[in-house]
Design an enzyme around this catalytic site. Structure first.
Site, PDB file in Angstrom:
ATOM      1  N   ASP A   1      48.066  13.731 -35.126  1.00 29.28           N
ATOM      2  CA  ASP A   1      47.810  12.426 -34.514  1.00 29.28           C
ATOM      3  C   ASP A   1      48.259  11.292 -35.419  1.00 29.28           C
ATOM      4  OD1 ASP A   1      45.390  13.619 -35.885  1.00 29.28           O
ATOM      5  OD2 ASP A   1      44.724  11.545 -35.783  1.00 29.28           O
TER       6      ASP A   1
ATOM      7  N   ARG B   1      52.568   9.331 -30.655  1.00 33.72           N
ATOM      8  CA  ARG B   1      52.557  10.293 -31.753  1.00 33.72           C
ATOM      9  C   ARG B   1      52.562  11.719 -31.220  1.00 33.72           C
ATOM     10  NH1 ARG B   1      47.806   7.487 -34.068  1.00 33.72           N
ATOM     11  NH2 ARG B   1      48.887   5.697 -33.227  1.00 33.72           N
TER      12      ARG B   1
END
Length: 645
Positions: free
Chosen positions: A355, A252
């Site tokens: 995130d 990510r």
């Protein structure tokens, strides 16, 4: 979706195309095929841990395995991208459900879920690593950071998710990383317990597969396991659970955020190279610089050329682009396409921190998500989001904000241009004399890619909405006269977004010939209690809907002719779901499973989620099917929940 944007000239790249678009399968269950392997026989790899640096404290599986499990708890990890860590294990687990579509896509034979081995693996009670020989695949948890609600949060990481292994489907050749969420503490758990509650696990289990069935890029869910001996403290004491989930990559934006915050330029380069070579399967799969300014109507924007040699520098000063700029462009484009799907189907993630933003453009980490009921652009399902940062309306701009943070992490590599492989640059970094040129180039490229983000989003959103409205041809006036007016009308009259489109499917042109007919038909879009919304009355509402229906019917006749209703309805029902996993349905499901002890209903809801475009299902409860697809009870519309899970 992405198949039309990935055009390769070389036949050798077809395998990569299959890999890169595998998460876009429609999720519908193929009942005629039961091919597959046992979990034990499934091919397993560890490409991630074989190519990236581990936690320096536990450099090998054996060093982690020989450590007391309690020593593998929270701490700061620097210099590595993951930690070898085993699941804590689950006493007396109960397998509550599986996704048959997930079984098929991974390559596991149906019926394998009934074996003790399958149940042990998805409960975290068995790993495929032998301590006596040190052979096999040892589990791991990723290290990353992130910006949460716009503020830097520091090291985060997989605080309760542990990856077991990667597996490549023997038929599709698609590689997935299989992971358990709720499997225990890791070095990234911070002050948490590493557990997941049943409530949030049910929600993620259903929505992951539901999004995939809607063709929205997403991570997936294989199984849901109850941990009956686990009592987890959140706002209250709740039962624990584990979701076995999978994705082509769990990397990510926050992974790069943490490296940038720590100034680890070496590891940024290593990770970027890994992403290009092992997540996107080669530098030559990445999109070339556009030959003209980005435009939502330009074929070069929609389908850029590829097959660019890794060493090639494209473009003119001050915005020349090297291979790392092309990697950034691909990540941006993937996310633009996914956000277009979210907006077209009114899916709201609820917590779009960096995130939670995928480098593959996947819907990721489901907390307080929801599908809109009434069309309200300012709606957020997150009751902690008081500023509406992550509202439905803001999702496209928030994802771009996140992508700019990624651009900052990539900035040195992008800005280096042709010097990116110079030994002095690699070893010493940016010289004082070179810095102004590098910064200017990076800013130019990021700004250019930002325009491409907007164009790709708009092109895909328009394409999806055109199909949802049952149109074939591209009329520039549609966006304002049909799409925007329909959304304004839905907002003002508090109409249900996805119900509107499904109910529009079977409206026949012959029933819209007169004003009275159109006003009568308008009533099918209202809630069961009638017209709602501030300042509205039934006559006013019917008149507004009728006026829109008149414009829509003219466009339908242009595309389908006066006798084309049957074909149009069939096409519209392929893209307008009858069922979506709404918050109130999931809430009822949770209550019935957790407090009522029901089990069958999990499979029934999953069956509907896997086949959202059906008119009916094989759940054995027709009344329940219609209720879950019917008007949302007024008190249950626009529900909100917390990030606690």
């Amino acid at each position: 979706m992405l198949l039309r944007t990935l055009q390769y000239r070389l036949s050798t790249t077809r395998f990569r195309l299959t890999q890169m678009t595998a998460h876009l399968s429609n999720g519908a269950v193929n009942r005629s095929s039961n091919a597959g392997l046992s979990l034990r026989d499934l091919p397993k790899t560890n490409v991630f841990t074989s190519n990236l640096p581990p936690d320096p404290l536990y450099k090998t599986p054996s060093s982690s395995h020989n450590a007391p499990r309690e020593d593998l708890g929270p701490r700061m990890v620097k210099g590595g991208l993951y930690t070898f860590v085993r699941p804590e294990g689950t006493p007396e687990p109960e397998l509550l459900g599986i996704s048959t579509a997930a079984m098929r896509d991974i390559g596991i034979s149906l019926g394998e879920e009934n074996t003790s081995e399958f149940k042990s693996v998805v409960a975290g009670n068995k790993i495929y690593w032998d301590p006596s020989t040190e052979e096999g695949i040892y589990p791991w948890a990723q290290c990353y950071g992130g910006y949460q609600f716009g503020s830097w949060a520091g090291q985060l990481g997989d605080g309760r998710a542990i990856s077991l292994f990667e597996s490549t489907n023997p038929s599709s050749k698609t590689r997935y990383e299989i992971q358990l969420k709720g499997a225990g503490r890791t070095p990234y758990s911070r002050f948490a317990d590493g557990k997941a509650v049943l409530r949030s696990s049910v929600r993620e289990f259903i929505v992951s597969e539901g999004l995939n069935a809607l063709r929205i890029p997403t991570t997936r869910a294989l199984s849901l396991t109850l941990a009956p001996k686990s009592r987890v403290r959140r706002e209250r004491i709740e039962p624990g659970a584990i979701v076995a989930r999978f994705a082509q990559s769990w990397l990510r934006i926050g992974t790069f955020d943490l490296l940038r915050a720590r100034g680890d330029r070496r590891l940024i380069r290593t990770l970027a190279t890994y992403v290009a070579e092992h997540v996107y399967f080669g530098w030559d799969t990445l999109p070339s610089i556009l030959p003209e300014p980005a435009s939502s109507t330009s074929s070069s924007t929609i389908s850029p050329s590829r097959d660019v040699p890794p060493e090639k520098i494209e473009g003119e000063p001050p915005g020349e682009e090297n291979r790392f700029a092309r990697l950034y462009r691909e990540i941006v484009r993937r996310n633009a396409l996914t956000v277009a799907y979210w907006q077209a189907y009114a899916f709201t993630n609820g917590v779009l921190n960096t995130d939670n933003t995928s480098l593959l453009g996947l819907s990721l980490d489901f907390g307080p998500f929801a599908f809109l009921d009434n069309f309200d652009p300012s709606y957020t399902p997150n009751h902690d989001d008081h500023a509406l940062r992550y509202s439905y309306r803001n999702q496209p701009s928030i994802i771009w904000w996140n992508l700019v943070r990624l651009g900052e992490a990539f900035g040195e590599l992008i800005g280096a241009g042709a010097k990116v492989d110079d030994e002095d640059f690699i070893s010493e970094g940016v010289s004082k004399d070179f810095a102004p040129e590098l910064i200017k180039r990076a800013e130019t490229v990021i700004e250019r890619v930002g325009e491409e983000y907007k164009a790709v989003f708009l092109a895909e959103y328009t394409r999806l909405m055109r199909k949802r409205f049952g149109l074939v041809s591209d009329d520039p006036k549609d966006f304002d006269e049909l799409f925007s007016e329909a959304l304004d009308m839905m907002e003002a009259l508090e109409l249900d977004f996805n119900h509107f489109f499904r109910r529009l499917c079977d409206v026949r042109v012959s029933d819209l010939e007169s004003a009275d007919q159109r006003k009568k038909i308008a009533g099918k879009f209202f809630h069961a209690e009638g017209v709602t919304g501030l300042g509205n009355n039934e006559e006013k509402a019917r008149t507004r809907v009728a006026a829109w229906l008149e414009r829509w019917s003219r466009r339908v006749v242009e595309d389908w002719g006066v006798d084309g209703d049957e074909k149009r309805e069939a096409e519209m029902k392929k893209v307008n779901p009858k069922f979506v996993p709404r918050s109130w349905v999931l809430d009822e499901l949770i209550q019935r499973v957790e407090h009522g002890g029901e089990r069958k209903v999990i499979g029934q809801v999953m069956e509907m989620a896997l086949n959202p475009f059906n008119d009916e299902w094989e759940t054995g409860d027709r009344q329940q099917e219609e209720r879950f697809c019917g008007d949302v009870p007024r008190q249950n519309r626009q529900m909100m929940c917390s990030c606690s899970s």
